[in-house]
Design a protein around this motif. Structure first.
Motif, PDB file in Angstrom:
ATOM      1  N   GLY A  39       0.839  -1.193   0.000  1.00 23.91           N
ATOM      2  CA  GLY A  39       0.000   0.000   0.000  1.00 23.91           C
ATOM      3  C   GLY A  39       0.872   1.240   0.000  1.00 23.91           C
ATOM      4  N   THR A  40       0.440   2.271  -0.741  1.00 25.69           N
ATOM      5  CA  THR A  40       1.180   3.536  -0.726  1.00 25.69           C
ATOM      6  C   THR A  40       0.229   4.659  -1.099  1.00 25.69           C
ATOM      7  OG1 THR A  40       3.243   4.594  -1.437  1.00 25.69           O
ATOM      8  CG2 THR A  40       1.927   3.572  -3.165  1.00 25.69           C
ATOM      9  N   LEU A  85      -3.803   4.210   5.394  1.00 27.23           N
ATOM     10  CA  LEU A  85      -2.808   3.138   5.242  1.00 27.23           C
ATOM     11  C   LEU A  85      -2.672   2.260   6.482  1.00 27.23           C
ATOM     12  CD1 LEU A  85       0.020   5.007   3.262  1.00 27.23           C
ATOM     13  CD2 LEU A  85      -1.587   3.312   2.389  1.00 27.23           C
ATOM     14  N   LEU A  89      -3.514  -1.731   6.878  1.00 30.45           N
ATOM     15  CA  LEU A  89      -2.505  -2.702   7.321  1.00 30.45           C
ATOM     16  C   LEU A  89      -3.068  -3.549   8.444  1.00 30.45           C
ATOM     17  CD1 LEU A  89       1.059  -1.150   7.697  1.00 30.45           C
ATOM     18  CD2 LEU A  89       0.350  -3.037   6.245  1.00 30.45           C
ATOM     19  N   PHE A  94      -3.107  -4.979   3.083  1.00 29.22           N
ATOM     20  CA  PHE A  94      -1.784  -4.934   2.454  1.00 29.22           C
ATOM     21  C   PHE A  94      -0.835  -5.818   3.256  1.00 29.22           C
ATOM     22  CE2 PHE A  94      -3.031  -0.224   2.167  1.00 29.22           C
ATOM     23  CZ  PHE A  94      -3.738  -0.402   0.988  1.00 29.22           C
ATOM     24  N   VAL A  97       3.408  -1.483   3.887  1.00 26.15           N
ATOM     25  CA  VAL A  97       3.233  -0.124   3.377  1.00 26.15           C
ATOM     26  C   VAL A  97       4.608   0.524   3.227  1.00 26.15           C
ATOM     27  CG1 VAL A  97       2.594   2.208   4.119  1.00 26.15           C
ATOM     28  CG2 VAL A  97       0.886   0.389   4.154  1.00 26.15           C
ATOM     29  N   SER A  99       5.586   4.250   2.121  1.00 27.05           N
ATOM     30  CA  SER A  99       4.933   5.496   1.735  1.00 27.05           C
ATOM     31  C   SER A  99       5.569   6.701   2.433  1.00 27.05           C
ATOM     32  CB  SER A  99       3.438   5.400   2.069  1.00 27.05           C
ATOM     33  OG  SER A  99       2.711   6.383   1.381  1.00 27.05           O
TER      34      SER A  99
END
Ligand code: ARG
Length: 256
Positions: A39-40, A85, A89, A94, A97, A99
C-alpha cells in the motif's frame, strides 16, 4: 439425516478453510511467483508519485521492488489515501506499506516497522516573498497539512502555541500545493525532501522546521508479520552493498 447434515457442514467448513488459505499470499499454483501487496499514497514525489503515463514510480517503489525480488515475490502496488494506510494494514489488506512513513512511537502501537531507510527533516513551504520565514511567523496564517501525517499532528500542537493559526488538513499533497499557489493557504508543511522538490520545480520558497524531531522513514507491516525480519535482512544488505545509495542517487539527489 442428522449425520448427513453434519457431514455437509464439515464439508462446507473445510471448503471455506481451504479457500481462505489460498488467499493469504501463499504460492498460487505451480511455478507462479508469490505476490506481496504494497500500500502507498502515490502523491509524494520523489518517494512515490505517478509518471506521465500514470505509472506509480519513486524511491519507495524501487526499494520495495528490489526487496520483493530478493525474497522471490512479485509486487502488487495499491494506491490509497495516506490517512487510510495504517487501518488497511491492521485489516491486513496490504502485506506492507512503503509510503515515506515516519516510524513514530504512536504508529508503533498499531503496526510493526522495518529498520529506517531514510531520514528527512521537515519544512514549511511558502510562495516567494511571502514574508513568512519562521514557525512563529505562521501566527494568524493558514497552513495546509496532509491528513494522517506527522505534520498534521505537528501543526495541531503548533496551533496551541500560536493564536489564530488555521490548520487545513487535505488528502493529497498536490492539492496542498494547489491551495498554496492559488492563495487559499499561506503555507504547506511537508517532509523536507518532498518540500525541496516542489520549491525547486515551482519556484516556491520555504524554511526548515527547527523543532523537527521526526523519526526515520520505515516500511510498515501488520503487527506480528514475519516479513519484518526478511525485509530487514535485505535492507541491511542494501546498506552494505551500495544498492540503497544507488537509489538515493537516482531519486533523492539534491544539489547543495
Ligand atoms: N513522513 C510523513 C509521515 O509519516 C508524511 C508521509 C506522507 N506520505 C505520503 N506518501 N503522502 O507522516
Amino acid at each position: 439425516m442428522k449425520k448427513m447434515i453434519f457431514v455437509l457442514l464439515v464439508g462446507i467448513l473445510l471448503v471455506g478453510l481451504v479457500s481462505a488459505c489460498g488467499k493469504s499470499n501463499e504460492v498460487n499454483g505451480e511455478g507462479e511467483k508469490k505476490v506481496l501487496v504494497m500500500g502507498t499514497s502515490a502523491d509524494f514525489p520523489p518517494f512515490e508519485t505517478r509518471d506521465d503515463k500514470g505509472n506509480i514510480v519513486g524511491f519507495d517503489i524501487d526499494l520495495a521492488t528490489y526487496i520483493a525480488n530478493e525474497l522471490g515475490y512479485e509486487l502488487e502496488i495499491k494506491d490509497s489515501s495516506f490517512d487510510g494506510l495504517i487501518g488497511a494494514l491492521q485489516a491486513k489488506r496490504f502485506d506492507f506499506v512503503a509510503s515515506g512513513m515516519s516510524a513514530t512511537e504512536k504508529r508503533q502501537q498499531s503496526v510493526d516497522f522495518s529498520i529506517p531507510y531514510n531520514h528527512s527533516g521537515e519544512m514549511i513551504v511558502t510562495l516567494k516573498d511571502s514574508g513568512i520565514t519562521s514557525m512563529e511567523e505562521l501566527e494568524g496564517k493558514k497552513l495546509a497539512v496532509q491528513l494522517g501525517t506527522i505534520q498534521e499532528e505537528g501543526a495541531k500542537k503548533l496551533s496551541e502555541q500560536l493564536s489564530n493559526l488555521v490548520v487545513k488538513p487535505l488528502n493529497k499533497v498536490p492539492d496542498m500545493i494547489q491551495e498554496l499557489k492559488s492563495g487559499r493557504v499561506d503555507a504547506v508543511y511537508l517532509d523536507k525532501t518532498v518540500a525541496e522538490g516542489y520549491i525547486k520545480e515551482l519556484g516556491l520558497d520555504g524554511f526548515d522546521d527547527t523543532n523537527n524531531s521526526a523519526p526515520g522513514m520505515a516500511i510498515a507491516f501488520p503487527k506480528g508479520s514475519d516479513l519484518v525480519e526478511s525485509f530487514n535482512k535485505v535492507l541491511q544488505k542494501m546498506m552494505e552493498n551500495g544498492e540503497l545509495e544507488k537509489l538515493e542517487q537516482k531519486w533523492l539527489q539534491e544539489d547543495k
